[in-house]
Design an enzyme around this catalytic site. Structure first.
Site, PDB file in Angstrom:
ATOM      1  N   ASP A   1      -0.209   4.905   0.824  1.00 15.54           N
ATOM      2  CA  ASP A   1      -0.398   6.105   2.047  1.00 15.54           C
ATOM      3  C   ASP A   1      -0.537   5.509   3.532  1.00 15.54           C
ATOM      4  O   ASP A   1      -1.286   4.476   3.527  1.00 15.54           O
ATOM      5  CB  ASP A   1      -1.680   7.107   1.867  1.00 15.54           C
ATOM      6  CG  ASP A   1      -1.463   7.602   0.658  1.00 15.54           C
ATOM      7  OD1 ASP A   1      -0.442   8.147   0.036  1.00 15.54           O
ATOM      8  OD2 ASP A   1      -2.594   7.538  -0.291  1.00 15.54           O
TER       9      ASP A   1
ATOM     10  N   ASP B   1       0.702  -1.079   0.142  1.00 13.14           N
ATOM     11  CA  ASP B   1       0.021  -0.010  -0.057  1.00 13.14           C
ATOM     12  C   ASP B   1       0.823   1.366   0.096  1.00 13.14           C
ATOM     13  O   ASP B   1       2.070   1.207   0.379  1.00 13.14           O
ATOM     14  CB  ASP B   1      -1.003  -0.098   1.402  1.00 13.14           C
ATOM     15  CG  ASP B   1      -1.774   1.324   1.259  1.00 13.14           C
ATOM     16  OD1 ASP B   1      -2.487   1.461   0.293  1.00 13.14           O
ATOM     17  OD2 ASP B   1      -1.801   1.816   2.396  1.00 13.14           O
TER      18      ASP B   1
END
Length: 423
Positions: A253, A251
């Site tokens: 953020d 991922d």
């Protein structure tokens, strides 16, 4: 298809390892680098080889002969004096009547040559460059291409470059049309990059072939040591895309960069303290490092595609400055909810790629021949964990909530160390 291998360099930077043999004859494991290259070509059906030699070339010719004992056919061109790394091509161009592969003999690589050649044929270009990210883009030649892979700019180490850039480096492997040799270049020494290839940038007839496969120059003692370690651990062979790959999906953020909500401003992008070290560890393993991120700010009309690309360029530049890189970035630009000022209607629908759905991971599976059952998803939220589980991956949550993850850790570095320990 004929393969031309350039083996005429003196290898002055690695002379401390072996000064009495040409660099392509330095051994990795129990074989010279050039033998690894030739055997990989043979295994994939490329048996018609022309080797250009000069410095200590007799050692190469004596060892390989006509290639029959290696199951290939080898012919040579001996440079009477240095012609630059492309001058010999013009001397043998009557033998190059069809598109041909052009490879360096002083790098270690294991790639799917057929995949590379097929891409070139599909594009119909004069030249196709094998490009990849590396751990030192700040002192490497960068290739800038459009969304179709057409090369727009070729930035050498001496050229001014933008503040942020995509980590896409020319790896020194090519497929070339003989039409490129029809031009007259009035120079005693012809440089492949500067005289032949770089002038094609922006002309629409040169493309790049992005691949995470293993290609590493072993031209210095430090890089030679690194290549030897990669060979012993099996990393080199494992990266060939003809073989199933393993990936660590990341991922963005809250995992790679600090979480600031919807990141709309490039100035707010800041790497997590441990991100570069963690990703460097992935880079030296047998796993691919692939970013998979939801970016609804595109559909909401808050960030343009070009602005998102620049944010990702900043991420790659900052990682590259720290000796780390990601092999690919995939994002979902969609958002199912409407009612945002400036939103893009055609992107407002229920898609198959927005996490927690597994579409992005499945797309990368097809692109890179990834075995999802041997791969991992790392993220800081429920959608990341569910996307990984829905794709058949093992999962690691950065955090302590319970979303059905396989493991929980405090940060990305811990996650990567755990995965590598379990592998």
């Amino acid at each position: 298809m004929k393969t031309v291998i350039m083996a005429g360099g003196k290898g002055t930077r690695i002379s401390s390892i072996a000064s009495d043999i040409p660099k392509p004859m330095i051994k990795i494991g129990d074989k010279p680098v050039l033998e690894h290259e030739i055997m990989s070509l043979k295994e994939q059906g490329f048996k018609d080889i022309l080797i250009t030699v000069s410095h200590l070339g007799n050692i190469i010719m004596d060892y390989f002969g006509d290639g029959s004992k290696f199951g290939v056919n080898i012919e040579y061109y001996v440079e009477p004096e240095p012609l630059g790394n492309a001058g010999a091509l013009f001397k043998v161009k009557e033998k190059l009547t069809e598109d041909f592969m052009l490879l360096n003999a002083d790098a270690m690589f294991d790639i799917d040559f057929n995949r590379f050649v097929n891409y070139h044929k599909e594009k119909g270009a004069l030249a196709t460059l094998f490009t990849h990210p590396n751990s030192h883009p700040y002192d490497s030649g960068l290739i800038v291409a459009d969304g179709n892979g057409i090369v727009e700019k070729w930035l050498t180490k001496e050229d001014e470059r933008p503040e942020f850039y995509k980590n896409r480096v020319n790896a020194g492997l090519h497929v070339i049309s003989p039409k490129l040799l029809e031009q007259g270049i009035d120079k005693a020494k012809i440089d492949l990059d500067r005289d032949l290839l770089k002038p094609l940038a922006g002309q629409g007839n040169m493309v790049c072939y992005d691949s995470p496969e293993y290609v590493k120059d072993m031209g210095t003692p430090e890089r030679f040591k690194s290549v030897c370690e990669d060979f012993e651990t099996g990393v080199i062979r494992s990266r060939n895309l003809a073989r199933p790959q393993k990936a660590i999906f990341l991922d963005r953020d809250g995992t790679i960069n600090k979480y600031v909500g919807f990141l709309r401003n490039i100035d707010e992008f800041e790497l997590m303290p441990d991100a570069s070290e963690a990703i460097r560890k992935i880079n030296t393993s047998s796993y691919l490092a692939i970013v998979a991120t939801n970016q609804p700010v595109i559909a909401r009309g808050e960030v343009t595609y070009s602005e998102l690309e620049e944010i990702h360029n900043k991420m790659q530049t900052l990682l590259g400055n720290d000796g780390a890189y990601v092999d690919d970035i995939i994002y979902c630009p969609h958002h199912p909810d409407s009612g945002f000022e400036g939103e893009i209607p055609e992107l407002k629908f229920e898609c198959d790629c927005r996490k927690p759905k597994p579409g992005m991971l499945l797309a990368e599976k097809e692109k890179y021949n990834i075995d999802l059952s041997k791969s991992w998803m790392i993220g800081d939220g429920k959608a990341d964990i569910l996307a990984g589980k829905n794709a058949g991956c093992k999962t690691v949550l950065i955090g302590q909530e319970e979303f059905g993850q396989d493991y929980s850790v405090s940060n990305l570095l811990e996650a990567v160390q755990l995965i590598l320990k379990l592998s």
